[in-house]
Design a protein around this motif. Structure first.
Motif, mmCIF file in Angstrom:
data_model
loop_
_atom_site.group_PDB
_atom_site.id
_atom_site.type_symbol
_atom_site.label_atom_id
_atom_site.label_comp_id
_atom_site.label_asym_id
_atom_site.label_seq_id
_atom_site.Cartn_x
_atom_site.Cartn_y
_atom_site.Cartn_z
ATOM 1 N N VAL A 6 0.843 -1.201 0.000
ATOM 2 C CA VAL A 6 0.000 0.000 0.000
ATOM 3 C C VAL A 6 0.877 1.250 0.000
ATOM 4 N N VAL A 7 1.910 1.242 0.827
ATOM 5 C CA VAL A 7 2.817 2.395 0.903
ATOM 6 C C VAL A 7 3.490 2.625 -0.451
ATOM 7 N N VAL A 8 3.936 1.537 -1.097
ATOM 8 C CA VAL A 8 4.578 1.651 -2.408
ATOM 9 C C VAL A 8 3.595 2.203 -3.436
ATOM 10 N N VAL A 9 2.360 1.698 -3.426
ATOM 11 C CA VAL A 9 1.350 2.162 -4.377
ATOM 12 C C VAL A 9 1.055 3.644 -4.170
ATOM 13 N N GLY A 74 -13.178 -10.117 -5.680
ATOM 14 C CA GLY A 74 -12.870 -11.544 -5.787
ATOM 15 C C GLY A 74 -11.383 -11.839 -5.798
ATOM 16 N N ALA A 75 -10.557 -10.823 -6.022
ATOM 17 C CA ALA A 75 -9.113 -11.028 -6.000
ATOM 18 C C ALA A 75 -8.587 -10.824 -4.580
ATOM 19 N N SER A 76 -7.421 -11.375 -4.326
ATOM 20 C CA SER A 76 -6.798 -11.162 -3.024
ATOM 21 C C SER A 76 -6.295 -9.727 -2.934
ATOM 22 N N THR A 77 -6.034 -9.294 -1.713
ATOM 23 C CA THR A 77 -5.557 -7.928 -1.520
ATOM 24 C C THR A 77 -4.251 -7.690 -2.262
ATOM 25 N N GLN A 78 -3.335 -8.656 -2.197
ATOM 26 C CA GLN A 78 -2.049 -8.487 -2.881
ATOM 27 C C GLN A 78 -2.216 -8.456 -4.389
ATOM 28 N N GLU A 79 -3.153 -9.238 -4.905
ATOM 29 C CA GLU A 79 -3.411 -9.216 -6.344
ATOM 30 C C GLU A 79 -3.984 -7.862 -6.768
ATOM 31 N N GLU A 80 -4.905 -7.338 -5.991
ATOM 32 C CA GLU A 80 -5.485 -6.030 -6.301
ATOM 33 C C GLU A 80 -4.411 -4.937 -6.297
ATOM 34 N N LEU A 81 -3.563 -4.964 -5.275
ATOM 35 C CA LEU A 81 -2.523 -3.948 -5.168
ATOM 36 C C LEU A 81 -1.483 -4.094 -6.281
ATOM 37 N N THR A 82 -1.219 -5.336 -6.688
ATOM 38 C CA THR A 82 -0.284 -5.565 -7.788
ATOM 39 C C THR A 82 -0.815 -4.954 -9.075
ATOM 40 N N VAL A 83 -2.116 -5.098 -9.326
ATOM 41 C CA VAL A 83 -2.732 -4.527 -10.512
ATOM 42 C C VAL A 83 -2.623 -2.998 -10.490
ATOM 43 N N VAL A 84 -2.909 -2.392 -9.355
ATOM 44 C CA VAL A 84 -2.827 -0.935 -9.244
ATOM 45 C C VAL A 84 -1.381 -0.470 -9.433
ATOM 46 N N LEU A 85 -0.445 -1.193 -8.831
ATOM 47 C CA LEU A 85 0.967 -0.851 -8.957
ATOM 48 C C LEU A 85 1.431 -0.922 -10.413
ATOM 49 N N PHE A 201 -7.292 5.792 -3.540
ATOM 50 C CA PHE A 201 -8.508 5.298 -2.885
ATOM 51 C C PHE A 201 -8.739 3.828 -3.218
ATOM 52 N N LEU A 202 -8.471 3.457 -4.459
ATOM 53 C CA LEU A 202 -8.609 2.070 -4.888
ATOM 54 C C LEU A 202 -7.685 1.166 -4.071
ATOM 55 N N ALA A 203 -6.442 1.605 -3.866
ATOM 56 C CA ALA A 203 -5.491 0.818 -3.078
ATOM 57 C C ALA A 203 -5.916 0.737 -1.615
ATOM 58 N N LEU A 204 -6.402 1.839 -1.068
ATOM 59 C CA LEU A 204 -6.837 1.844 0.333
ATOM 60 C C LEU A 204 -8.051 0.942 0.541
#
Length: 334
Positions: A6-9, A74-85, A201-204
């Motif tokens: 989250v911090v990186v994103v 439906g995705a995991s938190t890490q998957e969601e953050l990876t997509v945003v990153l 906001f999406l990442a949070l």
């Protein structure tokens, strides 16, 4: 791991916001600087201040970015953050490439393309109907409205001031450009800073650090506003020369009309349609519109054609880079 992501994103989103500021600084002030209505230093200060103010005027565009581009449910938190990153990586790389080439491409569409490419590469659903309504149609319509509106208003201005003293008229329009440049910069902050807010906001939301009911936190708004203002003050001189000189040599009246019409288009899309339109497309097409009232050959259509190619390539190019980043990051972070 999730907290670090989250911090990186957030950091990368603010870096994108900064590049958006210096990439798009020319949108608000190139015409005023090229007509000598404002000095570059004063113009940059004005644009940075109005960008900051505009970023705090609303969140509708940010909500569109956060909720209407890619479905991360439906995705995991890490998957969601990876997509945003990965989406941010795609957008930043395209911004830097077009900035280096001096082409006024759209940071808006770079970010949207990044989200689409990263989402598809990660197996996420994309809201194609929303993208058509909120992105594609405004992408086509806004430049047309900018060109036609600027052409029509400029014809009216030429008729109204047809018997006025050229020197006095030019001085008055130089003064008026202070207002129109401020209005354009306010619209730029209103549109472009909100896109970064939407990504953060999406990442949070993915990490459970924000409540969807309470909306975007104040610190996100202030951080995005500050980043785009700092980037704007850093300036975008390469693109400024393209907009201010290479498309057409502008006079104060044409600069005022181009900025005013562009600002109206930006406000209408932000407050009425909630659509994330490109400030770059809008001001560039308006400049072409006022230039065409002089004579069609006054517009350097070869330069305009190069800009149009960059417009067309932005979404797929940013999507491709973001997809590649997703595939590289997925084994490490997914």
């Amino acid at each position: 791991m999730e907290a670090s992501l989250v911090v990186v994103v957030v950091a990368l989103a603010l870096a994108f916001d900064y590049t958006n500021g210096f990439h798009d600084a020319a949108n608000a002030i190139a015409t005023s600087v090229s007509t000598r209505a404002l000095t570059p230093g004063i113009a940059l200060l004005l644009a940075a201040g109005m960008n900051f103010a505009g970023a705090l005027l609303g969140t509708e565009v940010a909500e569109t970015i956060a909720r209407s581009i890619v479905n991360l449910e439906g995705a995991s938190t890490q998957e969601e953050l990876t997509v945003v990153l990965a989406a941010l990586v795609g957008a930043i790389i395209w911004n830097l490439v077009t900035w280096r080439l001096g082409l006024p491409s759209s940071s808006t569409h770079a970010l949207i393309g990044g989200l689409v490419g990263a989402g598809l590469a990660g197996g996420m659903a994309v809201y194609w109907s929303a993208i058509l309504d909120k992105v594609v149609l405004p992408m086509v319509v806004s430049p047309v409205v900018g060109f036609a509106g600027a052409f029509a208003v400029m014809v009216g201005v030429l008729w109204i001031f047809r018997n006025a003293s050229p020197g006095r008229t030019a001085r008055r329009f130089r003064l008026a450009q202070t207002v129109s440049a401020a209005a354009m910069a306010l619209g730029h902050g209103l549109q472009d800073a909100q896109k970064t807010m939407g990504v953060i906001f999406l990442a949070l939301l993915a990490a459970g650090w924000a409540d969807p009911e309470t909306g975007i936190p104040l610190w996100v708004k202030l951080a995005a506003a500050g980043a785009i203002s700092a980037g704007t003050y850093a300036g975008g001189w390469r693109i400024m020369r393209t907009l201010g000189r290479k498309i057409i040599e502008l006079d104060p009246a044409r600069g005022f009309v181009a900025e005013s019409v562009s600002a109206v288009v930006l406000y209408a899309n932000a407050f009425i349609l909630h659509a994330p339109v490109s400030t770059t497309h809008t001001i560039t097409s308006a400049i072409m519109g006022v230039g065409a009232t002089h004579r069609l050959s006054a517009v350097r259509w070869g330069i305009a054609g190069n800009i149009a190619v960059a417009w067309v390539l932005t979404i797929p190019a940013a999507a491709a880079v973001a997809a590649l980043a997703t595939w590289l990051l997925w084994p490490l972070l997914g």
